[in-house]
Write an enzyme that holds these catalytic residues in place. Structure first.
Site, PDB file in Angstrom:
ATOM      1  N   GLU A   1     -34.522  14.182  22.920  1.00  0.00           N
ATOM      2  CA  GLU A   1     -34.076  15.013  24.042  1.00  0.00           C
ATOM      3  C   GLU A   1     -33.189  16.154  23.572  1.00  0.00           C
ATOM      4  OE1 GLU A   1     -34.773  15.704  28.115  1.00  0.00           O
ATOM      5  OE2 GLU A   1     -35.661  14.377  26.620  1.00  0.00           O
TER       6      GLU A   1
ATOM      7  N   HIS B   1     -34.829  10.827  26.501  1.00  0.00           N
ATOM      8  CA  HIS B   1     -36.264  11.110  26.537  1.00  0.00           C
ATOM      9  C   HIS B   1     -36.979   9.891  27.105  1.00  0.00           C
ATOM     10  CE1 HIS B   1     -38.961  14.238  24.979  1.00  0.00           C
ATOM     11  NE2 HIS B   1     -39.806  13.298  24.571  1.00  0.00           N
TER      12      HIS B   1
ATOM     13  N   SER C   1     -42.822  15.748  27.581  1.00  0.00           N
ATOM     14  CA  SER C   1     -42.749  15.665  26.128  1.00  0.00           C
ATOM     15  C   SER C   1     -43.919  16.422  25.504  1.00  0.00           C
ATOM     16  CB  SER C   1     -42.723  14.190  25.710  1.00  0.00           C
ATOM     17  OG  SER C   1     -42.420  14.054  24.344  1.00  0.00           O
TER      18      SER C   1
END
Length: 472
Positions: A314, A345, A204
Site C-alpha cells: 500500500e 492492501h 491492485s
C-alpha cells in the site's frame, strides 16, 4: 520469543516498505528520456542509368487482403441466479476459453428491449481461475443489484496485468488486452444487450491495468478507476519490483511479459508515461498509506498492521498513485484522487472504494439520474411472500401467461396457484427453462432428503449443494 518474531517481521516489513518507498521516490520525477535515435545510415550510391538498356516493364502486384481475425465464440453458459450469469468465451488470441461473469442490469427482465452501459471489474495479482475476487471478497452482487449497468467480471489472469505478453509462461498465452478490447465486446453487445458506453476499474494489479488499458485505447472507456494500483511501471526499480511480485504471485516471469527493464514495452504500458492519453476519460484514483486502519489487525508495533505484505504494497501504491495524480495535474487532466488516512492492501478497503467511486462512474456512464422507482404491483400487493423479498427493484411487468416483479431477494410471478417466488440458483436455472416449464406453482420448498425445489406448470427445478440446480 514470540514477540521477538513478530517484531522481527515488523522490522523487515518496515524495511521493505522503506525500500519500496525509496525506489519510487527516486522516480518522483522519472527519467522519461526519449529513446536513443537510430544511427543514420548513408544511402547506397545509385547506379547510373544505361541509356542503351530498355527500361523494365512496369509491373503491378496486388497484395492479398489481410484475413480478418477469427471471432470469439461462446462455448458454454451457466446461470448462477436470475441476474448473475457465467459465459465461457473462446479467445482465438489465447486459444482457450475464458470465463466472464455478468451481473445483469436491474431492468434486464422488466425492460427487455433496453440496452445498458457496462462496467468491467478487474481482479488482483492472485486472481483465481474459477471465480473473480470481487465475487469472493465483496458484496458486489448486492451492491449493483439496484443499478442499471451490466457489470463484467473476467475470471482468471493471475499475475497477467491484463495485457498482451511477449511469450507464454506457465502454460498460459496471456493476450488479455486483445481479449478485452477486440474479442469480448462484440459478444457483450450482441448477446447481452450492452452498449458501447464502458467503464473499467480494478484493485491492485487490476487498478494498474484499468489505467493502462484506458490509456492505450483512448476513448474506449468513459471511466477508469484504480484502487491501490501501482501506477508507475517503468521508472527506476519498478520493473524489478514487478518481477518480484510476479514471482511471488504464481511464479511468473516479467521478462516474458514486457522483456528486460530496458525494453520499450515497459514504457508503452506505463500509466504514468501514457497519462496524456487519458484526457477526456473520467478518472478515479485511490489508496491507503499502509498505516493500520479500521479493517486491519494492529500488531505489537504502534501503527503497524499484522498484514505485513499489505503494508509495503500500500505504501508503493500510495507513492505511485500520488505521482500519477501529479502528472495528470501537470497535464491539466482532471481526476478524482482519494487518499485514505490509513489502511493496508486488502479487500475491505476495495469494497469501500467500489461504493465511493460509483457516483462518479454512474455520471460517466450516463446513469447519474438513474434511481429505483417502484412499488409493489397490483398483482402482488396482497401476496404474503412480499414482506421477505427485501423491497422491489422494478415495477410489475408482463411475462408470457402472467405478470412478474423483481425484488432484492428474488422474482415473484403470478400463476395458476397464486403468486409464487423463484430465487437463488433455482431462479437462475428458470431463466433459460421458462418457455419449457411455464409459470411457478410453488414457492421454494425443502424435501425430506434436504433437496430444495420449486414446481412449475410443466415440471420442477431441484437444487442440491453437490449438483446445483437441475431442471426436471
Amino acid at each position: 520469543m514470540k514477540i521477538w518474531t513478530k517484531a522481527a517481521k515488523a522490522r523487515r516489513t518496515a524495511a521493505c516498505a522503506a525500500v519500496a518507498f525509496s525506489l519510487v521516490a527516486t522516480g518522483a520525477s522519472p527519467a522519461l528520456a526519449d529513446p536513443a535515435p537510430k544511427p543514420q545510415q548513408s544511402e547506397p550510391a545509385k547506379p547510373k542509368a544505361d541509356k542503351n538498356k530498355p527500361a523494365p516493364a512496369a509491373t503491378s502486384k496486388k497484395s492479398a487482403p489481410a484475413k480478418p481475425a477469427p471471432a470469439a465464440t461462446v462455448t458454454k453458459t451457466f446461470w448462477y441466479s436470475a441476474h448473475r450469469v457465467a459465459v465461457w468465451v473462446h479467445s482465438p488470441a489465447m486459444n482457450t476459453d475464458i470465463q466472464v461473469q455478468i451481473l445483469l442490469a436491474r431492468d434486464w427482465f422488466s425492460n427487455p428491449s433496453a440496452k445498458f452501459p457496462q462496467l468491467t471489474m478487474l481482479d488482483g495479482l492472485r486472481a483465481q481461475d474459477d471465480q473473480s475476487g470481487w465475487m469472493i471478497n465483496t458484496n458486489i452482487e448486492q451492491f449493483y443489484s439496484d443499478k442499471n449497468v451490466n457489470v463484467i467480471l473476467p475470471v482468471g489472469g493471475e499475475s497477467s496485468f491484463y495485457t498482451n505478453w511477449k511469450e507464454p509462461d506457465r502454460g498460459k498465452n496471456y493476450q488479455w488486452e486483445t481479449f478485452l478490447i477486440h474479442e469480448l465486446p462484440s459478444i457483450l453487445e450482441k448477446d447481452w444487450r450492452s452498449t458501447d458506453v464502458r467503464g473499467i476499474e480494478g484493485l491492485s494489479m487490476g487498478g494498474s491495468a484499468a489505467m493502462m488499458l484506458a490509456a492505450r485505447n483512448p476513448g474506449f472507456y468513459k471511466f477508469a478507476a484504480s484502487f491501490s494500483g501501482i501506477l508507475q511501471l517503468s521508472s527506476y526499480g519498478m520493473p524489478q519490483a514487478i518481477q518480484f511480485a510476479l514471482r511471488d504471485g504464481g511464479g511468473y516471469d516479467s521478462m516474458k511479459m514486457f522483456g528486460p527493464p530496458s525494453d520499450p514495452a515497459w514504457k508503452e504500458h506505463d500509466p504514468y508515461v501514457l497519462a496524456k492519453k487519458l484526457r477526456g476519460t473520467s478518472l478515479y484514483i485511490s489508496s491507503g498509506n499502509g498505516v493500520v486502519g479500521p479493517y486491519d489487525k494492529p500488531s505489537d508495533i504502534p501503527m503497524l498492521a499484522t498484514n505485513y505484505s499489505g503494508v509495503g504494497l500500500e505504501v508503493l501504491s500510495r507513492v505511485t498513485s500520488q505521482q500519477f495524480a501529479a502528472r495528470l495535474n501537470k497535464l491539466g487532466i482532471p481526476g478524482q484522487a482519494v487518499y485514505r488516512p490509513s489502511g493496508t492492501h486488502t479487500w475491505p478497503y476495495w469494497q469501500f472504494e467500489m461504493t465511493q467511486a460509483w457516483p462518479q462512474a454512474a455520471g460517466a456512464l450516463g446513469l447519474g439520474n438513474d434511481k429505483v422507482a417502484c412499488k409493489v404491483g397490483g398483482a402482488f400487493v396482497k401476496a404474503p411472500q412480499v414482506k421477505d423479498l427485501g423491497g422491489c427493484l422494478t415495477p410489475e411487468y408482463a411475462v408470457p401467461g402472467g405478470r412478474a416483479q423483481d425484488f432484492r431477494n428474488g422474482r415473484i410471478f403470478t400463476g395458476p396457484k397464486g403468486p409464487k417466488v423463484v430465487g437463488g440458483a433455482i431462479g437462475g436455472a428458470y431463466v433459460s427453462a421458462f418457455d419449457r416449464l411455464g409459470l411457478p406453482t410453488s414457492d421454494e420448498k425443502t424435501g425430506r432428503d434436504g433437496v430444495k425445489y420449486n414446481t412449475f406448470e410443466r415440471g420442477k427445478i431441484t437444487w442440491t449443494p453437490q449438483g446445483g440446480a437441475k431442471v426436471e
